[in-house]
Scaffold this motif. Structure first.
Motif, PDB file in Angstrom:
ATOM      1  N   ALA A  94     -11.575   3.651  -3.315  1.00  0.00           N
ATOM      2  CA  ALA A  94     -10.498   4.667  -3.911  1.00  0.00           C
ATOM      3  C   ALA A  94      -9.195   4.841  -3.786  1.00  0.00           C
ATOM      4  N   GLY A  95      -9.150   3.571  -4.580  1.00  0.00           N
ATOM      5  CA  GLY A  95      -7.426   3.064  -4.783  1.00  0.00           C
ATOM      6  C   GLY A  95      -6.669   3.318  -3.175  1.00  0.00           C
ATOM      7  N   ILE A  96      -7.552   3.047  -2.286  1.00  0.00           N
ATOM      8  CA  ILE A  96      -6.403   2.955  -0.550  1.00  0.00           C
ATOM      9  C   ILE A  96      -6.959   1.323  -0.169  1.00  0.00           C
ATOM     10  N   GLY A  97      -5.478   1.216   0.048  1.00  0.00           N
ATOM     11  CA  GLY A  97      -5.303  -0.694  -0.043  1.00  0.00           C
ATOM     12  C   GLY A  97      -4.273  -0.831   1.617  1.00  0.00           C
ATOM     13  N   MET A  98      -4.902  -0.853   2.589  1.00  0.00           N
ATOM     14  CA  MET A  98      -3.932  -0.801   3.931  1.00  0.00           C
ATOM     15  C   MET A  98      -3.634  -2.421   4.523  1.00  0.00           C
ATOM     16  N   VAL A  99      -2.537  -3.022   4.552  1.00  0.00           N
ATOM     17  CA  VAL A  99      -2.297  -3.781   5.155  1.00  0.00           C
ATOM     18  C   VAL A  99      -1.785  -3.858   6.754  1.00  0.00           C
ATOM     19  N   HIS A 100      -2.180  -4.278   7.674  1.00  0.00           N
ATOM     20  CA  HIS A 100      -2.889  -4.114   9.542  1.00  0.00           C
ATOM     21  C   HIS A 100      -1.646  -4.780   9.995  1.00  0.00           C
ATOM     22  N   SER A 156       3.287 -19.631  10.971  1.00  0.00           N
ATOM     23  CA  SER A 156       3.702 -18.544  11.478  1.00  0.00           C
ATOM     24  C   SER A 156       3.134 -17.157  11.387  1.00  0.00           C
ATOM     25  N   ALA A 157       3.229 -15.999  11.844  1.00  0.00           N
ATOM     26  CA  ALA A 157       3.118 -15.055  11.728  1.00  0.00           C
ATOM     27  C   ALA A 157       3.568 -14.950  10.670  1.00  0.00           C
ATOM     28  N   GLY A 158       4.816 -14.676  10.884  1.00  0.00           N
ATOM     29  CA  GLY A 158       5.679 -14.189   9.297  1.00  0.00           C
ATOM     30  C   GLY A 158       5.122 -14.360   8.147  1.00  0.00           C
ATOM     31  N   GLU A 159       4.425 -16.181   8.287  1.00  0.00           N
ATOM     32  CA  GLU A 159       3.708 -16.253   6.889  1.00  0.00           C
ATOM     33  C   GLU A 159       2.774 -16.041   6.630  1.00  0.00           C
ATOM     34  N   GLN A 160       2.013 -14.868   7.936  1.00  0.00           N
ATOM     35  CA  GLN A 160       1.151 -14.865   7.999  1.00  0.00           C
ATOM     36  C   GLN A 160       0.595 -13.563   6.863  1.00  0.00           C
ATOM     37  N   GLN A 161       1.960 -12.659   7.690  1.00  0.00           N
ATOM     38  CA  GLN A 161       2.149 -11.693   7.406  1.00  0.00           C
ATOM     39  C   GLN A 161       2.525 -11.062   6.261  1.00  0.00           C
ATOM     40  N   ARG A 162       2.969 -12.586   5.394  1.00  0.00           N
ATOM     41  CA  ARG A 162       3.550 -12.068   3.794  1.00  0.00           C
ATOM     42  C   ARG A 162       2.111 -12.291   3.154  1.00  0.00           C
ATOM     43  N   VAL A 163       1.315 -13.201   3.395  1.00  0.00           N
ATOM     44  CA  VAL A 163       0.052 -13.474   2.831  1.00  0.00           C
ATOM     45  C   VAL A 163      -0.695 -12.037   2.591  1.00  0.00           C
ATOM     46  N   GLU A 164      -0.769 -11.773   4.200  1.00  0.00           N
ATOM     47  CA  GLU A 164      -1.425 -10.115   4.003  1.00  0.00           C
ATOM     48  C   GLU A 164      -0.924  -9.298   2.765  1.00  0.00           C
ATOM     49  N   ILE A 165       0.539  -8.754   3.197  1.00  0.00           N
ATOM     50  CA  ILE A 165       0.972  -7.875   1.911  1.00  0.00           C
ATOM     51  C   ILE A 165       0.537  -8.817   0.540  1.00  0.00           C
ATOM     52  N   GLY A 172      -3.696  -3.946  -6.773  1.00  0.00           N
ATOM     53  CA  GLY A 172      -3.046  -2.915  -7.864  1.00  0.00           C
ATOM     54  C   GLY A 172      -3.168  -1.556  -6.843  1.00  0.00           C
ATOM     55  N   THR A 173      -3.577  -1.505  -5.438  1.00  0.00           N
ATOM     56  CA  THR A 173      -4.166   0.022  -5.321  1.00  0.00           C
ATOM     57  C   THR A 173      -3.095   0.987  -6.339  1.00  0.00           C
ATOM     58  N   ARG A 174      -3.551   1.690  -5.679  1.00  0.00           N
ATOM     59  CA  ARG A 174      -3.006   3.385  -5.813  1.00  0.00           C
ATOM     60  C   ARG A 174      -2.184   3.247  -5.025  1.00  0.00           C
ATOM     61  N   ILE A 175      -2.669   3.788  -3.922  1.00  0.00           N
ATOM     62  CA  ILE A 175      -2.498   3.536  -2.570  1.00  0.00           C
ATOM     63  C   ILE A 175      -2.358   3.098  -1.213  1.00  0.00           C
ATOM     64  N   LEU A 176      -0.889   2.548  -1.007  1.00  0.00           N
ATOM     65  CA  LEU A 176      -0.753   1.338  -0.701  1.00  0.00           C
ATOM     66  C   LEU A 176      -0.550   1.935   0.844  1.00  0.00           C
ATOM     67  N   VAL A 177      -0.740   1.455   2.295  1.00  0.00           N
ATOM     68  CA  VAL A 177      -0.681   2.176   3.494  1.00  0.00           C
ATOM     69  C   VAL A 177      -0.332  -0.151   4.324  1.00  0.00           C
ATOM     70  N   LEU A 178       0.851   0.196   4.977  1.00  0.00           N
ATOM     71  CA  LEU A 178       1.717  -0.406   5.413  1.00  0.00           C
ATOM     72  C   LEU A 178       1.753  -0.178   7.271  1.00  0.00           C
ATOM     73  N   ASP A 179       1.234  -1.223   7.611  1.00  0.00           N
ATOM     74  CA  ASP A 179       1.751  -0.926   9.497  1.00  0.00           C
ATOM     75  C   ASP A 179       2.156  -1.532  10.128  1.00  0.00           C
ATOM     76  N   GLU A 180       3.798  -1.727   9.966  1.00  0.00           N
ATOM     77  CA  GLU A 180       4.883  -2.333  10.887  1.00  0.00           C
ATOM     78  C   GLU A 180       4.679  -3.446   9.529  1.00  0.00           C
ATOM     79  N   PRO A 181       5.423  -3.747   8.291  1.00  0.00           N
ATOM     80  CA  PRO A 181       5.496  -4.486   7.283  1.00  0.00           C
ATOM     81  C   PRO A 181       6.551  -5.774   7.516  1.00  0.00           C
TER      82      PRO A 181
END
Length: 525
Positions: A94-100, A156-165, A172-181
């Protein structure tokens, strides 16, 4: 407009298509309603912030949108069409992607392998060189620095977060959900991320941003929705809103906690050094130095701040200070003795508490009940039993006391720890480790993902420990937090101590120079 009220959202005509409409979303866990009839609308061409206290239901609502949870009632429409999003795969379609908030990476895989895992554009022939080149191109495109060949477990946690994002943006999602990015990003990385989000929005896409950083919300978001106790209580434009008005909406009738500043009074016995490092070096499995000849004193009755850009040895430092990792060279001194306890259990028994940077993987057993996690590090004490014997009633009372003192919103001790919001998990870990820290507390990024009230409570707790003669090590990338809370600030760069400044001689410019590996323009006595 009444105090705390939000202005009405006004968007350009071309951007009025509702990408997402959620109506009457209800979701319960163990009889407690995490979402209670929530309505939420996301327009095209919009960055929409989702705000609320820890446990307000923000992450649950987004987990419903992305197919991780199924709602008990309510409906979701994507671009005007009602859809059942039964799985994350349906959400991606549906074009939704989330970074948890909690990472979804495979630790044993490289950065490049994680980025390409499950992606329909992954080459049929898995050539490591081509995957690395594609990953580097994505990194350059979005301005998120990663090392394609690095193993995720070593980051590190910071480096892993960058990979997630980067992994989600790449699809190329149209709806991007970011949880405390931005929780683990440096200011420069935040600016780069915001530039990428603005470009994403300019292409007609939409972003949902869960954040407790109200200044960042006002900087980047066009609209916002505030949740409280599982319900949507306000929605509108960020134009004309302020930090104070948002804080009032988030907290409701509760008084906004005052910022807890550093206690300027000296503590008797503060010259004692219960924990120290001498020439400590740590290497990873590849032989790369994580710490290189570190000398550091943790003084009683003092908050020692540790500053540095993510990936410069912070994780290794916290693990050495708490007995989780033994150094390859050098000594860890407990009350001046290098022959003392060697493992994490012995360090805890000696009085060292540890709030690690990755709470879900390192501090909690995610599938165990809340009550068992509460006593996970304290079950050998008299409060839980006698000698080798555990008494279930005592154990239950101890767990109940820790949970209550932590002010966890979902207080049923049978709930698995993974079902708590990130903020509630952090509250529980912080309270559990505070009880253990009779000598030293090592806190790595302890305020990540916490709301304004929880941050104030945590800072107050650290200052109380300091006042009682406990040494506190506060590892943070928030320079303002370190300047407000610490007595001294040590800067890590490339695994070495680049400098240690009394807070009276520290400012953002000097700390920034040390964090980038530069020498201060003048010596500091």
């Amino acid at each position: 407009m009444q105090p705390g009220e939000l202005p009405r959202t006004v968007l350009p005509e071309a951007a009025r298509t509702a990408f997402v409409r959620m109506r009457g979303i209800t979701k319960s866990f163990y009889g407690a309603r995490a979402n209670d009839g929530v309505d939420f609308t996301l327009q095209g061409g919009e960055i929409h912030a989702l705000l609320g206290e820890n446990g307000a239901g923000k992450s649950t609502l987004m987990n419903v949108l992305t197919g991780l949870y199924q709602p008990d009632s309510g409906e979701i429409a994507i671009e005007g069409h009602v859809r059942r999003i039964a799985s994350p795969a349906d959400a991606i379609e549906a074009g939704i992607g989330m970074v948890h908030q909690h990472f979804k990476l495979v630790p044993a895989f490289t950065v490049a392998e994680n980025i390409h895992l499950g992606w329909n554009e992954t080459p049929f022939r898995l050539d490591p060189a081509s995957l690395a080149a594609r990953t580097q191109a994505l990194s350059d495109r979005f301005g998120l620095a990663v090392s394609p060949g690095a193993r995720v477990a070593d980051l590190s946690a910071g480096e892993q977060q960058r990979v997630e994002i980067l992994r989600v943006l790449a699809r190329g999602t149209r709806i991007l959900v970011l949880d405390e990015p931005t929780a683990v990003l440096t200011p420069a990385e935040v600016r780069a991320l915001f530039a990428a989000l603005r470009a994403f929005r300019a292409d007609g896409n939409a972003v949902i941003l869960i954040s407790h950083k109200l200044g960042e919300v006002l900087e980047i978001a066009d609209a916002l929705t505030v949740m409280r106790a599982g319900r949507s209580v306000a929605t509108g434009s960020t134009a004309g809103a302020s930090r104070s008005s948002l804080a009032r909406l988030i907290i409701g009738d509760t008084a906004i906690p005052a910022t807890v500043a550093r206690n300027e009074t000296d503590v008797p016995g503060a010259q004692a050094v219960p924990l120290a490092l001498r020439g400590v070096s740590v290497r990873d499995h590849r032989g790369i130095a994580l710490l290189d000849g570190v000398d550091l004193d943790v003084r009683a009755g003092e908050i020692l701040g540790i500053a540095g850009v993510a990936g410069n040895g912070q994780r290794a430092l916290s693990e050495v200070l708490t007995g989780c990792v033994r150094p390859d060279a050098g000594d860890v001194l407990l009350d001046g003795d290098a022959s003392g306890p060697r493992g994490a259990r012995e360090f805890a028994d000696w009085g060292v508490g540890h709030i690690p940077e990755d709470r879900l993987r390192t501090a909690l057993a995610a599938d165990l009940p809340l009550g068992e996690n509460a006593v996970l590090r304290d079950y050998r004490g008299d409060a839980a039993g006698s000698g080798p014997f555990l008494f279930p009633r005592r154990l239950a009372r101890l767990a109940r006391r820790i949970i209550d003192d932590a002010a966890v919103n979902l207080r049923d001790s049978r709930i698995p720890a993974r079902n708590l919001s990130g903020g509630n998990q952090q509250r529980l870990v912080a309270e559990r480790e505070r009880r253990i820290a009779s000598r030293v507390l090592v806190a790595a990024y302890p305020t990540r993902g916490l709301d304004v009230g929880a941050v104030a409570a945590l800072h107050a707790g650290m200052q109380a420990l300091r006042a009682s003669g406990v040494g506190v090590v506060l590892i943070s990338e928030e320079i303002e937090e370190l300047l407000a809370q610490a007595d001294r600030i040590a800067v890590l760069f490339a695994g070495r101590i680049a400098g240690i400044l009394p807070v009276a001689q520290a400012d953002a410019e000097r700390l920034g120079l040390l964090m980038s590996g530069q020498v201060l323009p003048e010596p500091v006595s």
